[in-house]
Design a protein around this motif. Structure first.
Motif, PDB file in Angstrom:
ATOM      1  N   MET A 103       0.831  -1.205   0.000  1.00  0.00           N
ATOM      2  CA  MET A 103       0.000   0.000   0.000  1.00  0.00           C
ATOM      3  C   MET A 103       0.866   1.255   0.000  1.00  0.00           C
ATOM      4  O   MET A 103       0.547   2.241  -0.665  1.00  0.00           O
ATOM      5  CB  MET A 103      -0.926  -0.002   1.215  1.00  0.00           C
ATOM      6  CG  MET A 103      -2.001  -1.072   1.178  1.00  0.00           C
ATOM      7  SD  MET A 103      -3.112  -0.984   2.605  1.00  0.00           S
ATOM      8  CE  MET A 103      -4.139   0.415   2.114  1.00  0.00           C
ATOM      9  N   LYS A 104       1.970   1.219   0.757  1.00  0.00           N
ATOM     10  CA  LYS A 104       2.881   2.368   0.770  1.00  0.00           C
ATOM     11  C   LYS A 104       3.490   2.595  -0.611  1.00  0.00           C
ATOM     12  O   LYS A 104       3.539   3.722  -1.094  1.00  0.00           O
ATOM     13  CB  LYS A 104       3.999   2.147   1.802  1.00  0.00           C
ATOM     14  CG  LYS A 104       3.597   2.470   3.209  1.00  0.00           C
ATOM     15  CD  LYS A 104       4.789   2.878   4.084  1.00  0.00           C
ATOM     16  CE  LYS A 104       5.814   1.785   4.201  1.00  0.00           C
ATOM     17  NZ  LYS A 104       6.882   2.167   5.190  1.00  0.00           N
ATOM     18  N   GLU A 105       3.942   1.498  -1.222  1.00  0.00           N
ATOM     19  CA  GLU A 105       4.564   1.605  -2.541  1.00  0.00           C
ATOM     20  C   GLU A 105       3.581   2.123  -3.588  1.00  0.00           C
ATOM     21  O   GLU A 105       3.960   2.863  -4.503  1.00  0.00           O
ATOM     22  CB  GLU A 105       5.103   0.239  -2.978  1.00  0.00           C
ATOM     23  CG  GLU A 105       6.288  -0.248  -2.147  1.00  0.00           C
ATOM     24  CD  GLU A 105       6.620  -1.702  -2.402  1.00  0.00           C
ATOM     25  OE1 GLU A 105       5.970  -2.319  -3.271  1.00  0.00           O
ATOM     26  OE2 GLU A 105       7.524  -2.224  -1.716  1.00  0.00           O
ATOM     27  N   ASN A 106       2.320   1.744  -3.444  1.00  0.00           N
ATOM     28  CA  ASN A 106       1.291   2.160  -4.408  1.00  0.00           C
ATOM     29  C   ASN A 106       0.753   3.557  -4.143  1.00  0.00           C
ATOM     30  O   ASN A 106      -0.068   4.066  -4.908  1.00  0.00           O
ATOM     31  CB  ASN A 106       0.128   1.166  -4.410  1.00  0.00           C
ATOM     32  CG  ASN A 106       0.520  -0.188  -4.953  1.00  0.00           C
ATOM     33  OD1 ASN A 106       1.533  -0.326  -5.635  1.00  0.00           O
ATOM     34  ND2 ASN A 106      -0.281  -1.212  -4.656  1.00  0.00           N
ATOM     35  N   GLY A 107       1.183   4.158  -3.044  1.00  0.00           N
ATOM     36  CA  GLY A 107       0.693   5.497  -2.719  1.00  0.00           C
ATOM     37  C   GLY A 107      -0.725   5.506  -2.171  1.00  0.00           C
ATOM     38  O   GLY A 107      -1.426   6.514  -2.281  1.00  0.00           O
ATOM     39  N   ASP A 112       1.586   7.440   4.813  1.00  0.00           N
ATOM     40  CA  ASP A 112       2.403   6.216   4.901  1.00  0.00           C
ATOM     41  C   ASP A 112       2.193   5.440   6.190  1.00  0.00           C
ATOM     42  O   ASP A 112       3.087   4.731   6.652  1.00  0.00           O
ATOM     43  CB  ASP A 112       3.896   6.534   4.733  1.00  0.00           C
ATOM     44  CG  ASP A 112       4.259   6.853   3.297  1.00  0.00           C
ATOM     45  OD1 ASP A 112       3.460   6.522   2.398  1.00  0.00           O
ATOM     46  OD2 ASP A 112       5.330   7.437   3.068  1.00  0.00           O
ATOM     47  N   MET A 113       1.023   5.576   6.801  1.00  0.00           N
ATOM     48  CA  MET A 113       0.727   4.898   8.059  1.00  0.00           C
ATOM     49  C   MET A 113      -0.673   4.282   8.011  1.00  0.00           C
ATOM     50  O   MET A 113      -1.521   4.693   7.231  1.00  0.00           O
ATOM     51  CB  MET A 113       0.791   5.890   9.232  1.00  0.00           C
ATOM     52  CG  MET A 113       2.151   6.534   9.460  1.00  0.00           C
ATOM     53  SD  MET A 113       3.391   5.384  10.045  1.00  0.00           S
ATOM     54  CE  MET A 113       2.849   5.160  11.725  1.00  0.00           C
ATOM     55  N   ALA A 131      -6.871   9.470   7.060  1.00  0.00           N
ATOM     56  CA  ALA A 131      -5.748   8.812   7.724  1.00  0.00           C
ATOM     57  C   ALA A 131      -5.591   9.363   9.140  1.00  0.00           C
ATOM     58  O   ALA A 131      -6.254  10.333   9.511  1.00  0.00           O
ATOM     59  CB  ALA A 131      -4.463   9.038   6.926  1.00  0.00           C
ATOM     60  N   GLU A 132      -4.704   8.727   9.903  1.00  0.00           N
ATOM     61  CA  GLU A 132      -4.394   9.083  11.292  1.00  0.00           C
ATOM     62  C   GLU A 132      -5.519   8.639  12.229  1.00  0.00           C
ATOM     63  O   GLU A 132      -6.668   9.056  12.102  1.00  0.00           O
ATOM     64  CB  GLU A 132      -4.104  10.569  11.467  1.00  0.00           C
ATOM     65  CG  GLU A 132      -2.835  11.038  10.767  1.00  0.00           C
ATOM     66  CD  GLU A 132      -1.592  10.347  11.315  1.00  0.00           C
ATOM     67  OE1 GLU A 132      -1.445  10.226  12.540  1.00  0.00           O
ATOM     68  OE2 GLU A 132      -0.754   9.928  10.501  1.00  0.00           O
ATOM     69  N   SER A 133      -5.170   7.783  13.182  1.00  0.00           N
ATOM     70  CA  SER A 133      -6.166   7.129  14.028  1.00  0.00           C
ATOM     71  C   SER A 133      -7.032   8.107  14.819  1.00  0.00           C
ATOM     72  O   SER A 133      -8.243   7.906  14.942  1.00  0.00           O
ATOM     73  CB  SER A 133      -5.483   6.150  14.992  1.00  0.00           C
ATOM     74  OG  SER A 133      -4.538   6.804  15.801  1.00  0.00           O
ATOM     75  N   SER A 134      -6.446   9.174  15.350  1.00  0.00           N
ATOM     76  CA  SER A 134      -7.242  10.124  16.135  1.00  0.00           C
ATOM     77  C   SER A 134      -8.232  10.878  15.255  1.00  0.00           C
ATOM     78  O   SER A 134      -9.371  11.123  15.657  1.00  0.00           O
ATOM     79  CB  SER A 134      -6.327  11.106  16.875  1.00  0.00           C
ATOM     80  OG  SER A 134      -5.584  10.441  17.875  1.00  0.00           O
ATOM     81  N   ALA A 135      -7.801  11.249  14.052  1.00  0.00           N
ATOM     82  CA  ALA A 135      -8.705  11.937  13.124  1.00  0.00           C
ATOM     83  C   ALA A 135      -9.851  11.014  12.719  1.00  0.00           C
ATOM     84  O   ALA A 135     -11.018  11.444  12.642  1.00  0.00           O
ATOM     85  CB  ALA A 135      -7.932  12.400  11.892  1.00  0.00           C
TER      86      ALA A 135
END
Length: 200
Positions: free
Chosen positions: A40-44, A49-50, A62-66
């Protein structure tokens, strides 16, 4: 459909899973392993990137808190009062040091060394212990008994309930329930959340 993408462990996604389960929305828990994550990181596919990420009808968050804040709105765990909502956000942000106390140990391949360092983190002078003492103090100070002293259970409670007690649930080498047993107020808080009708 909402699609939550994370590893199969509870980790940073468990509070989100609870909120999604209580949101009334159709969603899927998509588990990936290390290879899938790297792909997934490589594919963008990962904005920062997390993991986790949440794929929504409007786009990816993205980002767990958000993500937790977003899903908290869908499931009724974000207080309508602006001040109480901010206090819930404050508590979530203040929990980040606890979320990171074991980060440096995950790359240690030697099991004995990994366990040794983790026990030091929650030893008398460890950063983990400092966090637990502070969290217990916050619960003692809460008039309502909820983490952020909100009138009702909030996303802060989902974060604390899953994040804190997940550390001592047997998912991490060298970490067990004997550590959290030193904090009776946190144990009592755990029971309060576990017996809240929706959570139960």
């Amino acid at each position: 459909m909402y699609r939550l993408v994370y590893f199969s462990t509870p980790g940073r996604a468990e509070a989100i899973r609870i909120a999604l389960s209580l949101s009334g929305r159709e969603w899927k828990d998509v588990n990936v392993d290390g290879l899938g994550y790297n792909k997934m990181k490589e594919n963008g596919d990962l904005p920062w990137d997390m993991l986790p990420i949440l794929k929504t009808p409007e786009g990816t968050i993205a980002e767990s808190s958000a993500i937790l804040r977003y899903v908290g709105h869908l499931s009724g765990f974000v207080p309508e009062n602006a001040y109480q909502s901010a206090k819930a956000d404050e508590f979530i942000d203040a929990m980040e040091p606890l979320s990171k106390v074991l980060d440096s140990t995950f790359g240690i391949s030697d099991l004995d060394e990994r366990i040794k360092i983790r026990k030091e983190v929650f030893g008398p002078k460890g950063d983990g212990t400092k966090n637990l003492v502070l969290l217990e103090k916050k619960i003692i100070e809460s008039k309502s008994g909820w983490a952020a002293d909100t009138e009702e259970i909030s996303i802060a409670d989902l974060k604390l309930f899953t994040g804190l007690f997940g550390l001592f649930s047997g998912n991490y080498d060298g970490m067990d329930s004997s550590i959290i047993c030193e904090y009776p107020v946190l144990i009592k808080y755990h029971d309060k959340v576990a017996n809240e009708p929706r959570i139960k």
